[in-house]
Design an enzyme around this catalytic site. Structure first.
Site, PDB file in Angstrom:
ATOM      1  N   GLY A 220       0.779  -1.235   0.000  1.00 46.83           N
ATOM      2  CA  GLY A 220       0.000   0.000   0.000  1.00 46.83           C
ATOM      3  C   GLY A 220       0.810   1.284   0.000  1.00 46.83           C
ATOM      4  N   HIS A 247       2.805  14.833   8.186  1.00 45.52           N
ATOM      5  CA  HIS A 247       2.628  13.404   8.496  1.00 45.52           C
ATOM      6  C   HIS A 247       2.058  13.345   9.915  1.00 45.52           C
ATOM      7  CE1 HIS A 247       4.738   9.169   8.551  1.00 45.52           C
ATOM      8  NE2 HIS A 247       3.457   9.080   8.299  1.00 45.52           N
ATOM      9  N   SER A 269       6.760   6.337  10.964  1.00 50.84           N
ATOM     10  CA  SER A 269       5.934   5.141  10.811  1.00 50.84           C
ATOM     11  C   SER A 269       6.246   4.137  11.914  1.00 50.84           C
ATOM     12  CB  SER A 269       6.239   4.495   9.469  1.00 50.84           C
ATOM     13  OG  SER A 269       6.219   5.478   8.474  1.00 50.84           O
ATOM     14  N   CYS A 271       5.565   4.213  15.112  1.00 54.20           N
ATOM     15  CA  CYS A 271       6.026   4.751  16.393  1.00 54.20           C
ATOM     16  C   CYS A 271       4.856   5.201  17.263  1.00 54.20           C
ATOM     17  CB  CYS A 271       6.968   5.926  16.164  1.00 54.20           C
ATOM     18  SG  CYS A 271       8.548   5.399  15.515  1.00 54.20           S
ATOM     19  N   ALA A 385       2.527  -5.892   8.706  1.00 60.38           N
ATOM     20  CA  ALA A 385       1.197  -6.318   8.227  1.00 60.38           C
ATOM     21  C   ALA A 385       0.174  -5.241   8.593  1.00 60.38           C
ATOM     22  CB  ALA A 385       0.819  -7.644   8.868  1.00 60.38           C
ATOM     23  N   ARG A 417      10.944   7.246  18.206  1.00 59.12           N
ATOM     24  CA  ARG A 417      11.310   6.061  18.979  1.00 59.12           C
ATOM     25  C   ARG A 417      12.694   6.348  19.570  1.00 59.12           C
ATOM     26  NH1 ARG A 417       9.488   0.506  18.705  1.00 59.12           N
ATOM     27  NH2 ARG A 417       7.753   1.227  17.423  1.00 59.12           N
TER      28      ARG A 417
HETATM   29  C1  OXD Z   1       2.216   4.662   6.696  1.00 65.17           C
HETATM   30  C2  OXD Z   1       3.661   4.945   6.767  1.00 65.17           C
HETATM   31  O1  OXD Z   1       1.818   3.644   6.142  1.00 65.17           O
HETATM   32  O2  OXD Z   1       4.007   6.041   7.224  1.00 65.17           O
HETATM   33  O3  OXD Z   1       1.443   5.472   7.196  1.00 65.17           O
HETATM   34  O4  OXD Z   1       4.475   4.077   6.398  1.00 65.17           O
HETATM   35 MN    MN Z   2       2.336   7.263   7.892  1.00 69.63          MN
END
Ligand code: OXD
Ligand code: MN
Length: 635
Positions: A220, A247, A269, A271, A385, A417
């Site tokens: 994805g 983000h 991501s 975290c 996953a 992290r």
């Molecule tokens: C997400 C990522 O899938 O930051 O949100 O990797």
């Molecule tokens: Mn993300």
């Protein structure tokens, strides 16, 4: 153009495109029908019937399979296609444009040539799905119409759960729409319906034409155009127009007497971003990407999306009650790369209960103890996953999630992290201090969300480094200057959920402790609690946390726990400044001057405190009226 469309499209589908009346849409679809050569084309509007067609196609094509729970399906990506592929992702730049060494770029002409060759005939034997979405709420100052072409019904189905339907928005905006465009092809598939030609995996972002190309991947983060790929286009557009794409989660934190205070939060991501957005007792607007605009002197935020593509590892009934319930009840959900047992149930790392002895997963037939080609044990599910579902069906969905007006942001949080440096929660000394020390200086130990080694400390400004299509210096400057013109400047906080006790090697906090940090930040954003000013920021007082631990978690919070968590780690904090300064001096072109000044000022405060109190300083040393008396804490 018309001829090609008429040849490939049914009369009904042709009429759907014609109704939009935007030549850019016609041109884009025609170009990729010609190049990718799909067997057939399906044009999806916002109608229930069209959306069902996509959902059914994902199962019919063998990209998804039904599970025991009604509405749940599962999907596997190739064993080697389980995360964002940074090595094959690049921003296409015209000759002469440089974004700096931390941003992956490729010459635009070469990149386009490369990807056009790869896309040629890539949809032979497949159907092309044409989808219209809206990034941000529809009918809003934030709306961006997004056109996705893909030969994967799995991608098109994910987007259905993750984004707002946008066909009517395209019709509404007609010729004037400033659209984002995405072309994705999964290319040839193997017998498990996963991508065969991973060596030809490409993800190219062309900000010149607001277009993203993705090929030979299904994961994805690489294939869902509207997610991290659209984010790059939006950052670029916002940079030109004076708004931000971050983000960031967006959530309502519920304070005393029914008050709701909205917070955004940026975390790299894996975290804790989604689990924060899903804290029970609070309400979720979004868990991944926010657009922020200044409107009437306030920061207004919206969720770009309407669903979550969440990491499933570790979700259990105790820590994540709302997700747990959703994952165990009928509703539309897609699970990727989990273990599926014979009775069509799912298991994943960290789920309640015993790991089943066998099943199928991303590696094929699986059994406990299975090893991969490198002799590494394959766990029941991949650490990255995922599950995809809409937020609307969740009991904690915020009532303003689709509001075209967005919500007022009253607090901003950054977290990474970090096992040894920052305290669990702290307010920055000012907006600039926050943007620099909490955002631009963000570091995180790497996780499974990208391909590569885990556990390495990486620099990740605003947790947005992977998604920047503009130089880092320019991006940070945009963030620093975003304060200008605000009537009330929201406080910026840093949080750290991952602090480890050096002696025991165990986490100093439980997962659920973050609930207390958010309640404290809510009070703080409303100026209802005082703080202790330290060289790194303003930390909570023990007296304020103790009752919160009791009322929120029913826990007795000891002064010893507080001291261990909120002790200022001077040595580690100084090392962090050295690391960050070096990066900004050597790797980032045009870092704003104020960034380096802010780092230096913090170093000075830390050194002064160190001279007086040593390397590890308890909060009591900084208490107003305490014995400290140093200039570092302003008392
Ligand atoms: C997400 C990522 O899938 O930051 O949100 O990797
Ligand atoms: Mn993300």
């Amino acid at each position: 153009m018309e001829e090609i469309l008429k040849k490939k499209l049914s009369e009904k589908d042709y009429a759907k495109i014609e109704k939009i009346g935007n030549p850019e849409v016609d041109k884009f679809i025609t170009k990729y029908i010609e190049l990718c050569n799909p067997d057939s084309v399906f044009v999806c509007t916002d109608s229930k019937e069209d959306i069902k067609y996509i959902r059914d196609a994902a199962v019919k094509n063998g990209e998804e399979h039904k599970m025991a729970i009604d509405g749940h399906t599962y999907h596997f990506d190739n064993y080697l296609d389980q995360a964002r592929d940074k090595a094959h992702t690049a921003i296409l730049v015209p000759k002469g444009v440089e974004l700096g060494e931390s941003i992956d770029t490729k010459d635009r002409d070469e990149g386009l040539k490369d990807v056009m060759e790869i896309l040629k005939d890539s949809m032979k034997g497949h159907e092309m799905y044409v989808r219209f979405f809206c990034l941000g709420p529809t009918n809003s100052k934030f709306s961006i119409p997004a056109l996705q072409l893909t030969d994967s019904a799995f991608v098109a189905h994910n987007e259905d759960l993750l984004y707002r339907q946008g066909y009517e928005e395209f019709v509404r905006q007609g010729k004037n729409a400033k659209i984002f465009k995405f072309i994705h092809s999964q290319g040839e598939l193997d017998e498990r319906k996963t991508c065969k030609n991973l060596d030809k995996r490409r993800i190219y972002i062309d900000t010149e034409e607001n277009t993203v190309y993705s090929a030979n991947t299904q994961y994805g983060g690489n294939s869902i155009g509207l997610k991290k790929l659209a984010m790059r286009l939006a950052i670029k557009r916002g940079s030109k127009e004076g708004w931000l794409t971050e983000h960031m989660l967006l959530m309502g934190v519920h304070g005393p007497k029914g008050r709701v205070t909205y917070f955004t939060g940026a975390f790299p991501s894996a975290c804790g971003k989604t689990s924060t957005a899903m804290l029970d007792g609070e309400t979720i607007v979004g868990d991944d990407i926010s657009y922020l605009k200044k409107i009437n002197g306030e920061i207004i935020g919206v969720n770009v999306e309407r669903g979550m593509f969440g990491i499933i590892q570790g979700i259990n009934s105790k820590d994540d009650p709302i997700q747990w319930k959703a994952l165990n009840n009928p509703r539309e959900i897609i699970l990727s790369n989990v273990l599926i047992t014979e009775d069509k149930k799912a298991h994943w790392i960290g789920k309640n209960g015993d790991v089943p002895a066998k099943g199928i997963n991303h590696s094929g037939d699986w059994f406990v103890g299975k090893k991969d080609a490198k002799d590494k044990e394959i766990k029941c599910s991949h650490p990255n996953a995922r599950f995809t579902m809409s937020l609307d069906t969740l009991e904690n969905c915020d009532k303003n999630i689709h509001s075209p007006e967005g919500v007022t942001v009253s607090g901003i949080v950054y977290g990474g992290r970090d096992s040894d440096t920052c305290v669990p929660v702290e307010e920055s000394l000012s907006w600039t201090h926050g943007i620099v020390m909490k955002g631009a200086a963000l570091e995180s130990e790497t996780t499974a969300a990208t391909l590569g080694q885990e556990g390495v400390r990486e620099f990740n400004p605003m947790s947005n480094l992977d998604f920047l299509p503009i130089p880092i210096g320019e991006y940070i400057k945009n963030n620093i200057e975003f304060e200008n013109g605000l009537k009330k400047v929201p406080p910026i906080f840093g949080v750290n959920y991952f602090l480890v006790d050096k002696e025991t090697g165990k986490f100093l906090n439980e997962k659920t402790d973050k609930k207390v940090w958010y309640k404290w930040m809510e009070l703080r954003a409303n100026k209802e609690v005082e703080v202790i000013e330290t060289p790194t920021g303003k930390i909570p007082k023990y007296e304020d946390l103790k009752p919160l631990f009791k009322s929120v978690l029913g826990k007795d919070y000891s002064p010893e726990a507080y001291n261990k968590q909120f002790m200022i780690r001077v040595k580690e904090s100084l090392s962090k400044i050295d690391r960050i300064k070096k990066i900004y001096e050597t790797k980032v072109k045009d870092a704003p001057k104020v960034l380096l000044e802010t780092l230096e000022a913090q170093r000075k405060r830390l050194l002064e405190a160190q001279a007086k109190h040593g390397d590890y300083i308890l909060p009591e040393k900084f208490v107003a009226g305490g014995s400290c008396g140093c200039s570092c804490c302003g008392h």
